[in-house]
Design a protein around this motif. Structure first.
Motif, PDB file in Angstrom:
ATOM      1  N   THR A  55       0.799  -1.311  -0.084  1.00 11.37           N
ATOM      2  CA  THR A  55       0.123  -0.025   0.003  1.00 11.37           C
ATOM      3  C   THR A  55       0.757   1.105  -0.094  1.00 11.37           C
ATOM      4  OG1 THR A  55      -0.021   0.159   2.361  1.00 11.37           O
ATOM      5  CG2 THR A  55      -1.704  -1.212   1.292  1.00 11.37           C
ATOM      6  N   GLY A  56       2.334   1.212   0.304  1.00  5.12           N
ATOM      7  CA  GLY A  56       3.000   2.214   0.366  1.00  5.12           C
ATOM      8  C   GLY A  56       2.844   2.994   1.724  1.00  5.12           C
ATOM      9  N   MET A  57       2.164   2.376   2.657  1.00  6.35           N
ATOM     10  CA  MET A  57       1.951   2.754   3.757  1.00  6.35           C
ATOM     11  C   MET A  57       2.795   2.203   5.037  1.00  6.35           C
ATOM     12  SD  MET A  57      -2.165   2.244   3.870  1.00  6.35           S
ATOM     13  CE  MET A  57      -2.599   2.742   5.541  1.00  6.35           C
ATOM     14  N   THR A  58       2.893   2.806   6.254  1.00  7.03           N
ATOM     15  CA  THR A  58       3.880   2.135   7.407  1.00  7.03           C
ATOM     16  C   THR A  58       3.042   1.182   7.930  1.00  7.03           C
ATOM     17  OG1 THR A  58       2.909   3.745   8.829  1.00  7.03           O
ATOM     18  CG2 THR A  58       4.750   4.473   7.676  1.00  7.03           C
ATOM     19  N   LYS A  59       3.703   0.284   8.731  1.00  8.46           N
ATOM     20  CA  LYS A  59       3.150  -0.760   9.650  1.00  8.46           C
ATOM     21  C   LYS A  59       2.162  -0.258  10.512  1.00  8.46           C
ATOM     22  CE  LYS A  59       6.498  -3.159  10.885  1.00  8.46           C
ATOM     23  NZ  LYS A  59       7.116  -4.538  11.616  1.00  8.46           N
ATOM     24  N   GLY A  60       2.645   0.786  11.114  1.00  5.94           N
ATOM     25  CA  GLY A  60       1.889   1.617  11.946  1.00  5.94           C
ATOM     26  C   GLY A  60       0.380   2.007  11.567  1.00  5.94           C
ATOM     27  N   ALA A  61       0.387   2.470  10.263  1.00  2.19           N
ATOM     28  CA  ALA A  61      -0.830   2.953   9.756  1.00  2.19           C
ATOM     29  C   ALA A  61      -1.962   1.770   9.394  1.00  2.19           C
ATOM     30  CB  ALA A  61      -0.647   3.446   8.403  1.00  2.19           C
ATOM     31  N   VAL A  62      -1.307   0.476   9.155  1.00  2.00           N
ATOM     32  CA  VAL A  62      -1.978  -0.592   8.943  1.00  2.00           C
ATOM     33  C   VAL A  62      -2.497  -1.163  10.349  1.00  2.00           C
ATOM     34  CG1 VAL A  62      -2.102  -3.279   8.315  1.00  2.00           C
ATOM     35  CG2 VAL A  62      -0.844  -1.486   6.785  1.00  2.00           C
ATOM     36  N   TYR A  63      -1.567  -0.981  11.319  1.00  2.00           N
ATOM     37  CA  TYR A  63      -2.015  -1.566  12.399  1.00  2.00           C
ATOM     38  C   TYR A  63      -3.303  -0.665  13.241  1.00  2.00           C
ATOM     39  CZ  TYR A  63       1.528  -5.017  13.228  1.00  2.00           C
ATOM     40  OH  TYR A  63       2.280  -5.938  13.110  1.00  2.00           O
ATOM     41  N   HIS A  64      -3.417   0.446  12.920  1.00  2.57           N
ATOM     42  CA  HIS A  64      -4.306   1.286  12.927  1.00  2.57           C
ATOM     43  C   HIS A  64      -5.815   0.705  12.810  1.00  2.57           C
ATOM     44  CE1 HIS A  64      -6.674   5.116  13.906  1.00  2.57           C
ATOM     45  NE2 HIS A  64      -7.177   5.133  12.721  1.00  2.57           N
ATOM     46  N   HIS A  65      -5.787   0.291  11.713  1.00  4.75           N
ATOM     47  CA  HIS A  65      -7.281  -0.057  11.326  1.00  4.75           C
ATOM     48  C   HIS A  65      -7.288  -1.584  11.631  1.00  4.75           C
ATOM     49  CE1 HIS A  65      -8.215   3.253   8.817  1.00  4.75           C
ATOM     50  NE2 HIS A  65      -6.840   3.142   8.446  1.00  4.75           N
ATOM     51  N   PRO A  67      -5.357  -4.271  14.211  1.00  2.03           N
ATOM     52  CA  PRO A  67      -4.419  -4.328  15.406  1.00  2.03           C
ATOM     53  C   PRO A  67      -3.529  -5.791  15.145  1.00  2.03           C
ATOM     54  CG  PRO A  67      -6.500  -3.900  16.207  1.00  2.03           C
ATOM     55  CD  PRO A  67      -6.777  -4.166  15.070  1.00  2.03           C
ATOM     56  N   THR A  68      -3.908  -6.760  14.686  1.00  2.00           N
ATOM     57  CA  THR A  68      -3.094  -7.851  14.470  1.00  2.00           C
ATOM     58  C   THR A  68      -3.476  -8.393  12.913  1.00  2.00           C
ATOM     59  OG1 THR A  68      -4.778  -9.508  15.275  1.00  2.00           O
ATOM     60  CG2 THR A  68      -3.426  -8.346  16.835  1.00  2.00           C
ATOM     61  N   LYS A  69      -2.372  -9.627  12.481  1.00  2.00           N
ATOM     62  CA  LYS A  69      -2.670 -10.055  11.470  1.00  2.00           C
ATOM     63  C   LYS A  69      -3.684 -10.830  11.492  1.00  2.00           C
ATOM     64  CE  LYS A  69       0.147 -13.475   9.865  1.00  2.00           C
ATOM     65  NZ  LYS A  69       1.108 -14.369   9.081  1.00  2.00           N
ATOM     66  N   GLU A  70      -4.208 -11.549  12.570  1.00  2.00           N
ATOM     67  CA  GLU A  70      -5.151 -12.394  12.490  1.00  2.00           C
ATOM     68  C   GLU A  70      -6.594 -11.758  12.410  1.00  2.00           C
ATOM     69  OE1 GLU A  70      -5.457 -14.672  16.031  1.00  2.00           O
ATOM     70  OE2 GLU A  70      -5.937 -12.915  17.470  1.00  2.00           O
TER      71      GLU A  70
END
Length: 210
Positions: A55-65, A67-70
Motif C-alpha cells: 500500500t506504500g504505508m507504514t506498518k503503524g498505519a495498517v495496525y491503526h485499522h 491491530p493484528t494479522k489475525e
C-alpha cells in the motif's frame, strides 16, 4: 501438546469502527492489498509488513485499522461472505426462473473466484483456519441452503426432471463447484476456471432440466 483454543470473532479485538473512521477509504485500500498478499502467499507466509509495503504505508498505519494479522485475516473472510447477499439480491431482481436464477448466481460466483482478490483470499484463508487461530464462518452450508431453496422452487415450477431431489442437487452443485475452483486454483492459478465452470454447468443442466 494441547493446541490453543480458537478465538471466536467476538473475542478478537478490532480496530476503529469503519463507520466512524474518517479514513475509511484507507481501510479499504489496506483490505485490498491484504487480499492480494494473502491470496498470493497464504496466511503463514504473509506479514503486516508485506501489506504495508504493497500500500506504500507504514506498518503503524495498517495496525491503526487492524491491530493484528489475525484481525486482518478475519476481516477479509467476513468481507468475502458479506458479498454474496448482494449478488443474490441483484440476481433476484432480474426476474429469472428459479433454475436460471441458480445458474446465474453460480456464474457470478465463478467470475468472482476468477478475478476478485477478496473472494480468492477469503477462500484461501478459510482453508488455512488452523494457522490463523481464529474461528471463521462455517463454509458451504449457506450456499447449500440457498441452492436447496432455488431447486425446490424449480421443482415446483416444473423445471426439473422427475426424480430430482432439491437437497441432493444443492449439495452436488456446491461440492462440484468448490471442488472445481480448488483444482483450477491448484493447477492453473484459476486461469481456466471460467472454462471448467462452463463444462460443469452444461453437464449439470443437461442432467437435471426437464
Amino acid at each position: 501438546m494441547t493446541p490453543p483454543a480458537l478465538k471466536t470473532p467476538s473475542d478478537v479485538p478490532r480496530g476503529p469502527d469503519p463507520r466512524q473512521d474518517r479514513s475509511a477509504r484507507t481501510r479499504e485500500l489496506v483490505m485490498r492489498a491484504a487480499a492480494e498478499v494473502f491470496a498470493e502467499h497464504g496466511y503463514r507466509e504473509s506479514s503486516v509488513k508485506d501489506v504495508a509495503e504493497r500500500t506504500g504505508m507504514t506498518k503503524g498505519a495498517v495496525y491503526h485499522h487492524f491491530p493484528t494479522k489475525e484481525v486482518l485475516a478475519l476481516a477479509l473472510v467476513e468481507e468475502h461472505y458479506a458479498r454474496w447477499p448482494h449478488v443474490l439480491d441483484e440476481v433476484a431482481a432480474m426476474g429469472l426462473s428459479p433454475l436460471a436464477t441458480a445458474l446465474e448466481v453460480m456464474d457470478r460466483v465463478a467470475a468472482a473466484f476468477g478475478d476478485d482478490p477478496i473472494t480468492i483470499a477469503g477462500a484461501r484463508l478459510q482453508n488455512e483456519q488452523a494457522s490463523i487461530g481464529v474461528e471463521l464462518p462455517t463454509p458451504y452450508v449457506g450456499w447449500i441452503g440457498v441452492m436447496t431453496k432455488l431447486f425446490q422452487e424449480a421443482e415446483a415450477a416444473g423445471e426439473l426432471r422427475e426424480g430430482m431431489v432439491p437437497e441432493q442437487l444443492a449439495r452436488l452443485i456446491v461440492a462440484s463447484f468448490f471442488g472445481t475452483q480448488h483444482v483450477s486454483a491448484t493447477l492453473t492459478g484459476r486461469a481456466d476456471l471460467a472454462e471448467r465452470w462452463q463444462e460443469l454447468r452444461e453437464l449439470f443442466l443437461y442432467a437435471i432440466r426437464r
